[in-house]
Design a protein around this motif. Structure first.
Motif, PDB file in Angstrom:
ATOM      1  N   GLY A  37       0.795  -1.136   0.106  1.00 47.15           N
ATOM      2  CA  GLY A  37       0.059  -0.068  -0.067  1.00 47.15           C
ATOM      3  C   GLY A  37       0.733   1.388   0.108  1.00 47.15           C
ATOM      4  O   GLY A  37       0.610   2.307  -0.603  1.00 47.15           O
ATOM      5  N   GLY A  38       2.106   1.210   0.591  1.00 48.35           N
ATOM      6  CA  GLY A  38       2.895   2.430   0.783  1.00 48.35           C
ATOM      7  C   GLY A  38       3.514   2.681  -0.584  1.00 48.35           C
ATOM      8  O   GLY A  38       3.626   4.079  -0.993  1.00 48.35           O
ATOM      9  N   VAL A  39       3.521   1.501  -1.429  1.00 47.93           N
ATOM     10  CA  VAL A  39       4.237   1.530  -2.824  1.00 47.93           C
ATOM     11  C   VAL A  39       3.130   2.194  -3.622  1.00 47.93           C
ATOM     12  O   VAL A  39       3.432   3.131  -4.465  1.00 47.93           O
ATOM     13  CB  VAL A  39       4.799   0.269  -3.492  1.00 47.93           C
ATOM     14  CG1 VAL A  39       5.221   0.592  -4.814  1.00 47.93           C
ATOM     15  CG2 VAL A  39       6.086  -0.022  -2.286  1.00 47.93           C
ATOM     16  N   THR A  40       2.035   1.607  -3.603  1.00 51.95           N
ATOM     17  CA  THR A  40       0.875   2.094  -4.671  1.00 51.95           C
ATOM     18  C   THR A  40       0.286   3.457  -4.364  1.00 51.95           C
ATOM     19  O   THR A  40       0.019   4.018  -5.251  1.00 51.95           O
ATOM     20  CB  THR A  40      -0.213   1.028  -4.731  1.00 51.95           C
ATOM     21  OG1 THR A  40      -0.650   0.853  -3.466  1.00 51.95           O
ATOM     22  CG2 THR A  40       0.292  -0.313  -5.160  1.00 51.95           C
ATOM     23  N   ASP A  41       0.411   3.604  -3.141  1.00 56.67           N
ATOM     24  CA  ASP A  41      -0.194   5.205  -2.687  1.00 56.67           C
ATOM     25  C   ASP A  41       0.709   6.100  -3.253  1.00 56.67           C
ATOM     26  O   ASP A  41       0.176   7.475  -3.551  1.00 56.67           O
ATOM     27  CB  ASP A  41      -0.192   5.480  -1.080  1.00 56.67           C
ATOM     28  CG  ASP A  41      -1.466   4.688  -0.843  1.00 56.67           C
ATOM     29  OD1 ASP A  41      -2.313   4.015  -1.477  1.00 56.67           O
ATOM     30  OD2 ASP A  41      -1.768   4.693   0.323  1.00 56.67           O
ATOM     31  N   MET A  42       1.846   5.941  -3.690  1.00 54.32           N
ATOM     32  CA  MET A  42       2.876   6.815  -3.929  1.00 54.32           C
ATOM     33  C   MET A  42       3.028   6.666  -5.820  1.00 54.32           C
ATOM     34  O   MET A  42       3.959   7.312  -6.482  1.00 54.32           O
ATOM     35  CB  MET A  42       4.252   6.844  -3.587  1.00 54.32           C
ATOM     36  CG  MET A  42       4.189   7.240  -1.825  1.00 54.32           C
ATOM     37  SD  MET A  42       5.813   7.184  -1.306  1.00 54.32           S
ATOM     38  CE  MET A  42       6.356   8.549  -2.228  1.00 54.32           C
ATOM     39  N   GLY A  43       1.980   6.147  -6.472  1.00 52.02           N
ATOM     40  CA  GLY A  43       2.027   6.020  -7.542  1.00 52.02           C
ATOM     41  C   GLY A  43       2.566   5.076  -8.441  1.00 52.02           C
ATOM     42  O   GLY A  43       2.788   5.106  -9.787  1.00 52.02           O
ATOM     43  N   HIS A  44       3.127   4.010  -7.842  1.00 50.98           N
ATOM     44  CA  HIS A  44       3.659   2.850  -8.582  1.00 50.98           C
ATOM     45  C   HIS A  44       2.907   1.676  -8.556  1.00 50.98           C
ATOM     46  O   HIS A  44       2.160   1.293  -7.808  1.00 50.98           O
ATOM     47  CB  HIS A  44       5.240   2.665  -7.826  1.00 50.98           C
ATOM     48  CG  HIS A  44       6.034   3.878  -7.737  1.00 50.98           C
ATOM     49  ND1 HIS A  44       6.800   4.088  -8.920  1.00 50.98           N
ATOM     50  CD2 HIS A  44       6.267   4.744  -6.927  1.00 50.98           C
ATOM     51  CE1 HIS A  44       7.521   5.218  -8.850  1.00 50.98           C
ATOM     52  NE2 HIS A  44       7.172   5.706  -7.478  1.00 50.98           N
ATOM     53  N   PRO A  45       3.260   0.789  -9.606  1.00 55.24           N
ATOM     54  CA  PRO A  45       2.548  -0.549  -9.743  1.00 55.24           C
ATOM     55  C   PRO A  45       2.503  -1.309  -8.352  1.00 55.24           C
ATOM     56  O   PRO A  45       3.709  -1.365  -7.649  1.00 55.24           O
ATOM     57  CB  PRO A  45       3.053  -1.202 -10.972  1.00 55.24           C
ATOM     58  CG  PRO A  45       3.819  -0.102 -11.615  1.00 55.24           C
ATOM     59  CD  PRO A  45       4.444   0.863 -10.514  1.00 55.24           C
TER      60      PRO A  45
END
Length: 388
Positions: free
Chosen positions: A268-276
């Protein structure tokens, strides 16, 4: 200009004091060091051990990430760095575990100087995270052309002389410099902590146990193998990574759910910052398996009152307590910051030129391996480094 080891340790102590409230600087029952190459490795391969560590009162958990996990992007994309998103995922995972037993608290970002290197930190409750941000070396260890085709593996093999963090925060001059910095990090956390027992948790480096694993994982594990060998006081737990997906399921249903939850928070931390998303089928097998082998500590002291001992801090040898000796005594003989040897009373009774030798006391070991009186006072070339 590089700071001296003594200055670096002092700076570390001051900065750590500023980051942590006074009651938390000492009195830990244990300090566990969770060292991984990438920001999602311990979530996939180490749990439930970090889960238990963070949730056990009185234990401090120290998370160390050796690379940025940037996948060749360095500090990019410019508007939304991938390495920063992965770090945010790791921080969320730690907060998730730490908040299960108490209300949320305020985290603190900071930087420390260790062995002359600047390292970013994040402190939250009974945890601290260190981000070294070295370039991702790709699974084969050849690096990415976009970041100079560098890697931990190339630094370890001596194929490159230096390795710099992707954000330019630090440059490590050779493999020993990196290993020494990791050791100093561990010793600095232990110093004054009051912890009677502590442990290292890191990636398995033995090929037969971890065949086909990511080169960054293996090199991080090899670095920590050296730290573990120099600090036998600590227990050492080594985790199988990629190959564990092919092994039998060995976690309980509850452990698998908890492991999955921590990884989901990380994603979630990765996707919330716009990454797959990394919540993909290929990762699911690891959520039901964790394989490791553990070596207990030997009960010796874990730290000394001065700078940690290593090739970049000691011209002599390091004794069992991690204290630098001059390396000229038969009971403490050696050079280059390696472990001190005890010269036997048989064929090699004395220490000359910082090496055990059968030469008579008072004579010197010549560079050609002979021992003659005229060698006295001759300065031989620097001894070659021992293989790691």
């Amino acid at each position: 200009m590089r700071m001296s080891a003594k200055s670096a340790s002092a700076s570390f102590a001051v900065l750590l004091a500023l980051l942590l409230p006074a009651p938390c600087r000492a009195g830990w029952s244990a300090i566990n060091f969770i060292v991984a190459a990438h920001a999602d490795d311990w979530q996939l391969f180490f749990n439930p051990d970090p889960w238990k560590s963070v949730r056990t009162p009185g234990i401090k958990s120290v998370f160390v990430y050796t690379t940025a996990g940037d996948a060749g992007l360095g500090i990019g994309p410019a508007d939304n760095p991938y390495f920063a998103a992965r770090e945010e995922g790791a921080r969320r995972a730690v907060r998730f575990m730490a908040n299960l037993d108490s209300l949320p608290a305020q985290g603190a970002f900071g930087v420390v100087q260790i062995n002359g290197h600047t390292i970013a930190t994040y402190t939250y409750k009974n945890t601290i995270s260190y981000f070294l941000r070295l370039p991702d070396g790709n699974p084969r260890g050849t690096g990415y052309p976009s970041t100079g085709s560098v890697s931990l593996e190339k630094l370890r093999l001596g194929l490159i002389p230096t390795l710099s963090a992707v954000d330019g925060s630090a440059t490590y001059i050779g493999w020993n410099d990196l290993v020494d910095t990791l050791e100093m990090l561990v010793r600095s956390e232990l110093l004054g902590s009051g912890a009677p027992t502590s442990g290292l948790f890191f990636q398995e480096s033995v090929h037969n146990h971890n065949r086909g694993d990511h080169a960054d994982h293996l090199s991080s594990g090899r670095a920590m193998d050296i730290v573990a060998a120099k600090m036998p006081c600590l227990s050492a737990t080594r985790f199988v990574d990629y190959p564990s997906a092919q092994l039998a399921v060995n976690l309980s249903a509850e452990e698998s759910v908890n492991k999955g939850a921590v990884f989901a928070v990380t994603v979630g931390g990765v996707t919330d910052m716009g990454h797959p998303t990394r919540w993909v089928r290929g990762y699911m097998a690891w959520l039901h398996r964790t394989y490791s082998r553990a070596t207990p500590g030997n009960g010796s002291r874990c730290f000394n009152s001065s700078a940690p001992c290593g090739p970049s801090t000691c011209g002599g040898c390091c004794d069992v307590d991690g204290i630098c000796q001059d390396g000229t005594a038969a009971t403490g003989c050696g050079f280059g910051g390696h472990a001190c040897a005890t010269c036997s009373s048989g064929e090699r009774p004395v220490c000359v030129n910082q090496a055990c030798s059968s030469c008579e006391a008072g004579h010197r070991l010549c560079c050609d391996g002979s021992c003659r009186p005229h060698c006295l006072g001759i300065k031989c070339p620097k001894w070659p480094a021992l293989p790691q």
